[in-house]
Design a protein around this motif. Sequence first.
Motif, PDB file in Angstrom:
ATOM      1  N   ALA A  36      26.142   9.673   0.672  1.00 15.84           N
ATOM      2  CA  ALA A  36      25.969  10.745   1.648  1.00 15.84           C
ATOM      3  C   ALA A  36      24.510  10.904   2.028  1.00 15.84           C
ATOM      4  CB  ALA A  36      26.505  12.064   1.080  1.00 15.84           C
ATOM      5  N   VAL A  37      24.306  11.700   3.070  1.00 19.28           N
ATOM      6  CA  VAL A  37      22.990  12.163   3.512  1.00 19.28           C
ATOM      7  C   VAL A  37      22.922  13.651   3.189  1.00 19.28           C
ATOM      8  CG1 VAL A  37      21.588  12.632   5.570  1.00 19.28           C
ATOM      9  CG2 VAL A  37      22.793  10.441   5.329  1.00 19.28           C
ATOM     10  N   THR A  38      21.732  14.149   2.882  1.00 14.51           N
ATOM     11  CA  THR A  38      21.582  15.574   2.627  1.00 14.51           C
ATOM     12  C   THR A  38      20.277  16.076   3.217  1.00 14.51           C
ATOM     13  OG1 THR A  38      21.746  17.290   0.911  1.00 14.51           O
ATOM     14  CG2 THR A  38      20.450  15.326   0.380  1.00 14.51           C
ATOM     15  N   LEU A  39      20.114  17.388   3.275  1.00 17.53           N
ATOM     16  CA  LEU A  39      18.891  18.020   3.763  1.00 17.53           C
ATOM     17  C   LEU A  39      18.327  18.882   2.648  1.00 17.53           C
ATOM     18  CD1 LEU A  39      20.201  19.104   7.281  1.00 17.53           C
ATOM     19  CD2 LEU A  39      18.431  17.385   6.865  1.00 17.53           C
ATOM     20  N   LEU A  40      17.057  18.635   2.289  1.00 17.03           N
ATOM     21  CA  LEU A  40      16.447  19.328   1.159  1.00 17.03           C
ATOM     22  C   LEU A  40      14.996  19.686   1.463  1.00 17.03           C
ATOM     23  CD1 LEU A  40      17.707  17.117  -1.825  1.00 17.03           C
ATOM     24  CD2 LEU A  40      18.477  19.433  -1.262  1.00 17.03           C
ATOM     25  N   PRO A  41      14.439  20.664   0.754  1.00 15.61           N
ATOM     26  CA  PRO A  41      13.006  20.932   0.876  1.00 15.61           C
ATOM     27  C   PRO A  41      12.210  19.719   0.411  1.00 15.61           C
ATOM     28  CG  PRO A  41      14.129  22.730  -0.248  1.00 15.61           C
ATOM     29  CD  PRO A  41      15.111  21.605  -0.164  1.00 15.61           C
ATOM     30  N   PRO A  42      11.150  19.353   1.108  1.00 18.09           N
ATOM     31  CA  PRO A  42      10.397  18.147   0.721  1.00 18.09           C
ATOM     32  C   PRO A  42       9.813  18.218  -0.679  1.00 18.09           C
ATOM     33  CG  PRO A  42       9.239  19.410   2.408  1.00 18.09           C
ATOM     34  CD  PRO A  42      10.602  19.990   2.313  1.00 18.09           C
ATOM     35  N   GLY A  43       9.542  19.427  -1.162  1.00 19.10           N
ATOM     36  CA  GLY A  43       8.938  19.555  -2.482  1.00 19.10           C
ATOM     37  C   GLY A  43       9.837  19.165  -3.635  1.00 19.10           C
ATOM     38  N   VAL A  44      11.149  19.027  -3.400  1.00 14.09           N
ATOM     39  CA  VAL A  44      12.055  18.646  -4.484  1.00 14.09           C
ATOM     40  C   VAL A  44      12.541  17.202  -4.332  1.00 14.09           C
ATOM     41  CG1 VAL A  44      12.802  21.032  -4.774  1.00 14.09           C
ATOM     42  CG2 VAL A  44      14.135  19.511  -3.312  1.00 14.09           C
ATOM     43  N   VAL A  45      11.900  16.456  -3.432  1.00 14.72           N
ATOM     44  CA  VAL A  45      12.283  15.057  -3.201  1.00 14.72           C
ATOM     45  C   VAL A  45      11.162  14.147  -3.697  1.00 14.72           C
ATOM     46  CG1 VAL A  45      13.008  13.334  -1.515  1.00 14.72           C
ATOM     47  CG2 VAL A  45      13.573  15.750  -1.153  1.00 14.72           C
ATOM     48  N   PRO A  46      11.381  13.377  -4.779  1.00 18.55           N
ATOM     49  CA  PRO A  46      10.340  12.477  -5.277  1.00 18.55           C
ATOM     50  C   PRO A  46       9.983  11.418  -4.233  1.00 18.55           C
ATOM     51  CG  PRO A  46      12.124  12.728  -6.871  1.00 18.55           C
ATOM     52  CD  PRO A  46      12.601  13.333  -5.595  1.00 18.55           C
ATOM     53  N   MET A  47       8.713  11.251  -3.991  1.00 13.67           N
ATOM     54  CA  MET A  47       8.277  10.283  -2.982  1.00 13.67           C
ATOM     55  C   MET A  47       8.305   8.846  -3.499  1.00 13.67           C
ATOM     56  SD  MET A  47       7.710  11.953  -0.185  1.00 13.67           S
ATOM     57  CE  MET A  47       9.151  12.921  -0.631  1.00 13.67           C
TER      58      MET A  47
END
Length: 283
Positions: free
Chosen positions: A233-244
């Motif tokens: 799936a695709v999701t939408l999240l705050p960038p601060g909780v997504v490891p780069m």
Amino acid sequence: MRYVVAVIEEGGFTRAAARCHVTQSALSHQIAALEREIGTRLFARTSRAVRVTEAGEAFAAHAREALLAADRAREEAASAAGEVRGTLRMGVIPTVTAVDVPAVLGRFRAEHPHVRVELRMGNSDEMVPAVRAGALDVALLGLRDGLVPEGVASRVLAREALVAVLPGGHPLASREILSLADLADAVFADFPSGTSGREQSDHAFASAGIARDVAFEAGTADHLRGLAAAGLAVTLLPPGVVPMDDRAIAAVPVSDGPVRAEHVAWDARAPRAAARALLPLIV
């Protein structure tokens, strides 16, 4: 009163006794004495379970208010003498990024070493009523930008646009920016329907007039990222909780995507001394 509330919240006498640091027999004796004094059963007991009676529920509602008032009286007396004591009950959403919670609590404890801190994780929909009811002193919330938590004092700490989190091999993963229309045919994972986390994305798609397929629901950002990493799936999240540095996923900005506002909320009527001491460290 503390014993009655503990039995209800812990679901039994054994755990309630441990929470109250007394023996189970002492706790049972005190509750039995209370039942004799008021002339009715607060709990229906069997060999296997304890169930709160209707009378017990009515008693507990007022007991909580009385206990809160007693705690506040003790804390205010200490505060008048220049010392903050008691317990700080703080609610935090799992995706908070505007506040470094451990750092703030470290400073708080250094300044007020006699205050116990109860940190409770949850979603904004649960925590706003808890602040209104006095069950939480302070809460860190995440809401769709433009919404204001009702019945509490609050302040916006930060705003951030959510990013699309896609499987690393997704055809759109290499794009520098996306629109909601680009994601119209994607299979989505999102927070449970009816929660504030889900409402942020639902509102954005509804405003754009775009229907989407939310095939997966999960209660944490970790699980949503995991579904994306698995290619589901695709999701939408705050960038601060997504490891780069996670190559299994790609985070791409969305030009017309949802914007989340993080708030700190507290009791507008009579904030406790511990809450008054914490707020300057946050805002």
